[in-house]
Scaffold this active site. Structure first.
Site, PDB file in Angstrom:
ATOM      1  N   LYS A  89      70.226   3.509  37.545  1.00 34.51           N
ATOM      2  CA  LYS A  89      69.841   4.361  36.418  1.00 34.51           C
ATOM      3  C   LYS A  89      70.624   3.940  35.188  1.00 34.51           C
ATOM      4  O   LYS A  89      71.836   4.140  35.106  1.00 34.51           O
ATOM      5  CB  LYS A  89      70.131   5.840  36.682  1.00 34.51           C
ATOM      6  CG  LYS A  89      69.542   6.752  35.580  1.00 34.51           C
ATOM      7  CD  LYS A  89      70.179   8.109  35.528  1.00 34.51           C
ATOM      8  CE  LYS A  89      71.320   8.164  34.553  1.00 34.51           C
ATOM      9  NZ  LYS A  89      70.933   8.004  33.118  1.00 34.51           N
ATOM     10  N   GLY A 142      65.826   7.760  33.185  1.00 35.55           N
ATOM     11  CA  GLY A 142      65.892   9.214  33.181  1.00 35.55           C
ATOM     12  C   GLY A 142      67.238   9.735  32.761  1.00 35.55           C
ATOM     13  O   GLY A 142      68.136   8.981  32.372  1.00 35.55           O
ATOM     14  N   PRO A 162      71.297  14.687  34.465  1.00 40.18           N
ATOM     15  CA  PRO A 162      71.083  15.902  35.261  1.00 40.18           C
ATOM     16  C   PRO A 162      69.915  15.822  36.236  1.00 40.18           C
ATOM     17  O   PRO A 162      69.881  16.583  37.203  1.00 40.18           O
ATOM     18  CB  PRO A 162      70.828  16.969  34.188  1.00 40.18           C
ATOM     19  CG  PRO A 162      71.542  16.465  32.978  1.00 40.18           C
ATOM     20  CD  PRO A 162      71.361  14.973  33.024  1.00 40.18           C
ATOM     21  N   VAL A 189      67.852  12.371  37.195  1.00 36.69           N
ATOM     22  CA  VAL A 189      67.886  11.137  37.975  1.00 36.69           C
ATOM     23  C   VAL A 189      69.288  10.853  38.499  1.00 36.69           C
ATOM     24  O   VAL A 189      69.459  10.462  39.664  1.00 36.69           O
ATOM     25  CB  VAL A 189      67.357   9.954  37.128  1.00 36.69           C
ATOM     26  CG1 VAL A 189      67.540   8.636  37.869  1.00 36.69           C
ATOM     27  CG2 VAL A 189      65.896  10.171  36.789  1.00 36.69           C
ATOM     28  N   GLU A 233      84.615   4.246  37.477  1.00 35.42           N
ATOM     29  CA  GLU A 233      85.375   3.706  36.342  1.00 35.42           C
ATOM     30  C   GLU A 233      85.121   4.651  35.191  1.00 35.42           C
ATOM     31  O   GLU A 233      84.026   4.684  34.617  1.00 35.42           O
ATOM     32  CB  GLU A 233      84.918   2.274  36.038  1.00 35.42           C
ATOM     33  CG  GLU A 233      85.927   1.507  35.192  1.00 35.42           C
ATOM     34  CD  GLU A 233      85.563   1.504  33.727  1.00 35.42           C
ATOM     35  OE1 GLU A 233      86.086   2.379  33.007  1.00 35.42           O
ATOM     36  OE2 GLU A 233      84.766   0.655  33.305  1.00 35.42           O
ATOM     37  N   CYS A 284      85.884   1.903  26.924  1.00 33.24           N
ATOM     38  CA  CYS A 284      86.785   2.680  27.780  1.00 33.24           C
ATOM     39  C   CYS A 284      88.156   2.028  27.879  1.00 33.24           C
ATOM     40  O   CYS A 284      89.171   2.714  28.037  1.00 33.24           O
ATOM     41  CB  CYS A 284      86.180   2.858  29.167  1.00 33.24           C
ATOM     42  SG  CYS A 284      85.743   1.315  29.987  1.00 33.24           S
ATOM     43  N   GLU A 340      89.959  11.467  24.708  1.00 33.69           N
ATOM     44  CA  GLU A 340      89.199  10.238  24.460  1.00 33.69           C
ATOM     45  C   GLU A 340      88.204  10.469  23.328  1.00 33.69           C
ATOM     46  O   GLU A 340      87.217  11.185  23.486  1.00 33.69           O
ATOM     47  CB  GLU A 340      88.468   9.782  25.733  1.00 33.69           C
ATOM     48  CG  GLU A 340      87.824   8.421  25.572  1.00 33.69           C
ATOM     49  CD  GLU A 340      87.166   7.928  26.852  1.00 33.69           C
ATOM     50  OE1 GLU A 340      87.270   6.727  27.146  1.00 33.69           O
ATOM     51  OE2 GLU A 340      86.539   8.742  27.561  1.00 33.69           O
TER      52      GLU A 340
END
Length: 475
Positions: free
Chosen positions: A174, A205, A208, A210, A249, A283, A383
């Site tokens: 996904k 998708g 919440p 897929v 991750e 990240c 973050e």
């Protein structure tokens, strides 16, 4: 609707485009101008069921394929990405706003390097091992559910797909609904590379719907997820019902710790780059710069001078170094943190809230630097995921290490100083990756986080082992 490119009319299941189970679609918006550039299906749990069935059916044949042959396919996938590089780069810039120059280099170069490194690793990997009277066998885990974010849309899936395929697994993927366009290109590349139908499947998708269906599915054996810590917690809770393997991750709040004996111009130049690259939407960024209090003014001057070269603008312009944020909603979030930093008393030395002059249209923010930042403040702890650098003074080395380790995250950090001194400090940091003096990225080294930055590792031998089960056969 305005110009449309890369529209996906269906999911990619069992080696072909399959009509979606729902007529609803997700619009893909170019954050540079707010125009709709594509539509993709809004997937359903039934679509996930079809993809999982295809992956489950393809698993025995792919798992039985010799590792050398699996590696050859992955190598061809890397070559195919390179061959489609301009198409991919254009799609990434359109869907999430990365400067085209970055899309053509890092957004393409990283996944190609990852695919080739895993293909090379397969030949010497210890698939079996003799321990006393036991034969230890490493086998594919089964069907892998892969869920990725929007910031590096191709790199994030290749970092999962390459080791999963080398290990002999099949995959249901996904992509982020914000940046889904490269998924179809990659699917076609895998087919061109000779990957059997059903081994790689794509379902578009929302998380919440897929994402939850993949995480909960009883016929998916492992989830490999990259994204926010909040989403990682939810996936962990859902996947726990079927006791899946998890590789997560998650978020980061990396520190660039500059020591007294550092090469300051290099440390600051690299630090600003690691805070502003991809608009700070990384990240593994270093949004915190920890500096000796006695040298803060000198370092601030260097940082401001360096930041002035980071041109903000149209991501298709070769001169642009920072494009828009990925969406208007994300722009509002980043701008809110800049306003919060001012309200909390940090010293604004560059940038600030609001859009850059002349860029009133599009999801643009002003790259921003704060000095005299309280290490416990929101902008130093949370973050932001935008081009916001916080300069934090420290009194001595012990305090610097304490500040570096003070967040809930532990993904990446950097240390600048005399090499042996920097190494000693690096050993004290609670982070999965620490770069000394701007060391070169190594695709064979494991990457992953401590604390709430996740579980498991990507890249190299340890990244491959994440996708394998271990069987012990006594004889």
């Amino acid at each position: 609707m305005t110009e449309q490119t890369h529209t996906a009319t269906g999911h990619w299941i069992n080696g072909e485009v399959v009509p979606a189970g729902s007529a609803e679609t997700i619009t893909v918006v170019n954050p540079a101008n707010g125009e709709i550039v594509a539509e993709v299906p809004t997937g359903t749990a039934a679509d996930v069921d079809r993809a999982v069935a295809a992956a489950r059916a393809a698993f025995p044949g792919w798992a039985a394929t010799p590792p050398a042959d699996r590696a050859a396919v992955v190598r061809r996938i890397g070559e195919g990405i390179q061959a489609h590089s301009e198409e991919i780069a254009t799609a990434i810039t359109a869907e999430m706003g990365a400067p085209l120059s970055l899309s053509r280099t890092a957004q393409i170069g990283f996944p190609v390097a990852v695919a080739q490194s895993f293909a090379a690793l397969a030949a010497d990997f210890g698939w079996t091992e003799e321990i006393g009277n036991s034969l230890v066998v490493r086998e594919p885990i089964g069907v892998v559910g892969a869920i990725t974010p929007w910031n590096f849309p191709l790199q994030q899936i290749v970092s999962k797909l390459a080791p999963a395929l080398i290990a002999g697994n099949t995959v249901v993927f996904k992509p982020s609904e914000v940046a889904p366009l490269t998924a179809r290109i990659l699917a076609e590349v895998t087919a061109e590379a000779g990957l059997p139908a059903g081994v790689f499947n794509v379902v578009y998708g929302t998380g919440p719907v897929v994402g939850e269906a993949i995480s909960a599915h009883p016929d998916i054996d492992m989830i490999s997820f990259t994204g926010s810590t909040r989403a990682g917690r939810r996936i962990s809770a859902v996947a726990a019902e079927t006791v899946k393997r998890l590789a997560l991750e998650l978020g980061g709040k990396g520190a660039n710790l500059i020591l007294d004996d550092a090469d300051l111009p290099k440390a600051v130049e690299t630090g600003v780059m690691m805070a502003f690259s991809n608009g700070g939407q990384v990240c593994g960024a270093w949004p915190r710069m920890l500096v000796p209090a006695s040298r803060q003014d000198e370092i601030v001057a260097l940082a401001v001078a360096t930041a002035a070269a980071y041109t903000v603008g149209d991501p298709t312009d070769e001169a642009t170094r920072i494009g828009p944020m990925s969406s208007e909603a994300h722009r509002e979030k980043v701008n809110g943190y800049i306003e919060r930093g001012i309200a909390d008393g940090a010293t604004l030395v560059f940038g600030g809230p609001g859009k850059p002059e002349g860029l009133e249209k599009g999801a643009y923010v002003r790259p921003t630097i704060f000095a005299n930042v309280d290490p416990n403040s929101a902008i130093a702890q949370e973050e932001i995921f935008g081009p916001v650098l916080t300069i934090i003074p420290y009194a001595d080395e012990d305090e610097a290490v304490e500040i570096a380790n003070s967040t809930v995250y532990g993904l990446t950090s950097g240390v600048f100083g005399e090499p042996e001194h920097a190494l000693a400090v690096a050993r004290r940091l609670r982070a999965g990756q620490v770069d000394i003096n701007g060391a070169q990225w190594n695709p064979l080294a494991p990457f992953g986080g401590y604390k709430q930055s996740g579980n498991g590792r990507e890249f190299g031998r340890l990244g491959l082992e994440e996708f394998l089960e271990t069987k012990s056969i006594q004889r």
